[in-house]
Design an enzyme around this catalytic site. Structure first.
Site, PDB file in Angstrom:
ATOM      1  N   ASN A 210     -62.327  -6.063  25.727  1.00 11.07           N
ATOM      2  CA  ASN A 210     -62.622  -4.526  25.373  1.00 11.07           C
ATOM      3  C   ASN A 210     -63.884  -4.504  24.728  1.00 11.07           C
ATOM      4  O   ASN A 210     -64.668  -5.435  24.647  1.00 11.07           O
ATOM      5  CB  ASN A 210     -61.379  -4.079  24.422  1.00 11.07           C
ATOM      6  CG  ASN A 210     -61.389  -4.887  23.013  1.00 11.07           C
ATOM      7  OD1 ASN A 210     -62.282  -4.866  22.371  1.00 11.07           O
ATOM      8  ND2 ASN A 210     -60.555  -5.678  22.560  1.00 11.07           N
ATOM      9  N   LYS A 291     -59.592 -20.948  39.576  1.00  6.60           N
ATOM     10  CA  LYS A 291     -59.805 -19.572  39.651  1.00  6.60           C
ATOM     11  C   LYS A 291     -58.861 -18.864  40.679  1.00  6.60           C
ATOM     12  O   LYS A 291     -58.489 -19.440  41.669  1.00  6.60           O
ATOM     13  CB  LYS A 291     -61.469 -19.484  40.258  1.00  6.60           C
ATOM     14  CG  LYS A 291     -61.888 -18.385  40.649  1.00  6.60           C
ATOM     15  CD  LYS A 291     -63.281 -18.381  40.918  1.00  6.60           C
ATOM     16  CE  LYS A 291     -63.915 -16.797  41.393  1.00  6.60           C
ATOM     17  NZ  LYS A 291     -64.794 -17.001  42.248  1.00  6.60           N
ATOM     18  N   LYS A 345     -46.717  -1.432   9.241  1.00  5.72           N
ATOM     19  CA  LYS A 345     -47.255  -2.742   9.136  1.00  5.72           C
ATOM     20  C   LYS A 345     -47.658  -3.138   7.421  1.00  5.72           C
ATOM     21  O   LYS A 345     -48.396  -3.966   7.214  1.00  5.72           O
ATOM     22  CB  LYS A 345     -48.870  -2.766   9.750  1.00  5.72           C
ATOM     23  CG  LYS A 345     -48.748  -2.650  11.231  1.00  5.72           C
ATOM     24  CD  LYS A 345     -49.861  -2.644  11.988  1.00  5.72           C
ATOM     25  CE  LYS A 345     -50.010  -2.529  13.444  1.00  5.72           C
ATOM     26  NZ  LYS A 345     -50.934  -2.770  14.150  1.00  5.72           N
TER      27      LYS A 345
END
Ligand code: CTP
Length: 401
Positions: A210, A291, A345
């Protein structure tokens, strides 16, 4: 020793004002200089002569008047001091400082003071518990003041509860620690901070990742170390290096699994954890050892993903004494979603970023945060540098610790 250190002691009108005499003695014995500024009510409880004799300095008590030597005393006094300690701090002076009211010598000098302020509240337990007082104290924390929580016990008003000013020895030792080490109460505290993205390997060449830069987590680690804390900084792949702060122990990891292992190693010994990393929520079900080839040109590739462990949620489950701080990056229903994460959480605080806010999020040097606590407190901050946002988060964490 505190030789050369300059303490401004603010006294407001409560019975605990008599303890201020002892506090002055402690600072003077340690070699610090002390100047006292008091409210009119303070002198109903303790005389100027006592305070002048002990501090060996003039006592400040008025903004205008014959004694005033035509300088703006509240400003020159505040330029002089290294710290400002208000002990005892009544609900009134707390309310004034929190709301920027300056109508006497103490409140004007507090407003003109731009270094560390310590507030030692002292009042009836019902007053202390009042929402208005609690909100004002939260405002002061947000402004960077350190609240020295009052003790529980018998109060002069006959009640028993929380509101008795902390003992002078303890006030002294908190301020002494700050003046000697330049650090706040985080000196010697241990923190776990996560930063940056994680990379979940698809094959030897590719990964899922990200856009996290790691800047927020690194700024937090710097801020904590700068205040004397020891920081285990568990960082996903970034180009950042922690600055020269000696208090940062950098642990570089790549995948969410490695981040989990590192967090679980350091978490038990820490006083608090601040989880700023953008951990991947999914990873490829299979990591191809070779790969992946295109095979037939134009044909799609199916990648099966499986969830990663939610590190923060795991830490919430295993929480003992630690203060646990999570982040929430949201694009819609921001506060509702962040609150849900806070509760689910088992967090103490959550720092919310909205990707809808311009200048906030991954690619920027700035951030716009909202901090929510598990007691329905909500603190909204303006767009500011990530360093300043880190300082605000750490101020908040410090006050909860
Ligand atoms: N987090 C974590 N481990 C994960 C995912 C997230 O420790 N596998 C932590 C992040 O470091 C952050 C917090 O959880 O402190 C919230 O992360 P965020 O991505 O906003 O939320 P998620 O809980 O992953 O939920 P969603 O992606 O559905 O919004």
């Amino acid at each position: 020793m505190l030789t050369g250190k300059k303490v401004i002691l603010g006294i407001s009108g409560g019975i605990a004002a008599y303890k201020a005499a002892y506090l002055i003695r402690l600072f003077r014995k340690a070699g610090a200089e002390v100047k006292v500024v008091g409210t009119a009510n303070a002198f109903e409880f303790i005389t100027k002569v006592t305070l002048e004799s002990l501090s060996e300095n003039k006592v400040y008590h008025q903004v205008f008047g014959e004694e005033n030597d035509y300088t703006t005393e509240h400003v020159s006094l505040t330029d002089w001091g290294d710290v400002f300690v208000v002990a005892p701090a009544t609900a009134n002076i707390i309310g004034k400082l929190a709301n920027g009211i300056a109508d006497d010598a103490l409140s004007t000098s507090l407003l003109a003071f731009d270094r560390r302020v310590f507030i030692a509240p002292a009042m009836n337990c019902k007053m202390y518990a009042h929402d208005a007082v609690q909100q004002n104290m939260d405002k002061l924390r947000k402004q960077g003041a350190q609240i020295i929580e009052p003790a529980e016990g018998f109060l002069a008003c006959g009640y028993e509860g929380k509101g008795r000013m902390e003992e002078p020895e303890n006030i002294f030792s908190i301020v002494d620690n700050y003046l000697r080490t330049g650090a706040s109460s985080l000196s010697g505290r241990k923190f776990l901070v996560t930063a940056g993205p994680t990379r979940e390997s698809i094959d030897p060449v590719r990964y899922l990742g990200n856009h996290s830069s790691g800047k927020m987590g690194y700024a937090l680690a710097e801020e904590l170390a700068g205040r004397g804390a020891v920081v285990h900084l568990v960082s996903g792949p970034t180009h950042l290096q922690p600055g020269s702060s000696s208090g940062i122990h950098l642990v570089r990891v790549t995948s969410s699994e490695e981040m989990l292992q590192a967090c679980m190693k350091y978490y038990p010994e820490c006083d608090a954890a601040i989880m700023a990393a953008a951990v991947s929520d999914f990873k490829p079900a299979i990591q191809h050892p070779r790969k992946i080839k295109k095979n037939k040109p134009g044909s799609p590739l199916q990648l099966e993903l499986q969830p990663t462990t939610d590190i923060l949620a795991r830490m919430g489950k295993e929480k003992k004494k630690q203060l646990l701080v999570g982040f929430a990056l949201e694009t819609d229903q921001e506060e509702t979603n962040a609150l849900k994460k806070l509760n689910e959480k088992n967090l103490d605080l959550i720092v919310l970023n909205s990707l809808r806010d311009e200048g906030a999020g991954f690619a920027h040097d700035t951030n716009k945060i909202t901090i929510m606590d598990n007691k329905q407190g909500i603190f909204r901050y303006p767009l500011q540098s990530k360093q300043k946002a880190a300082a605000d988060i750490v101020n908040m964490v410090e006050s909860y610790i």
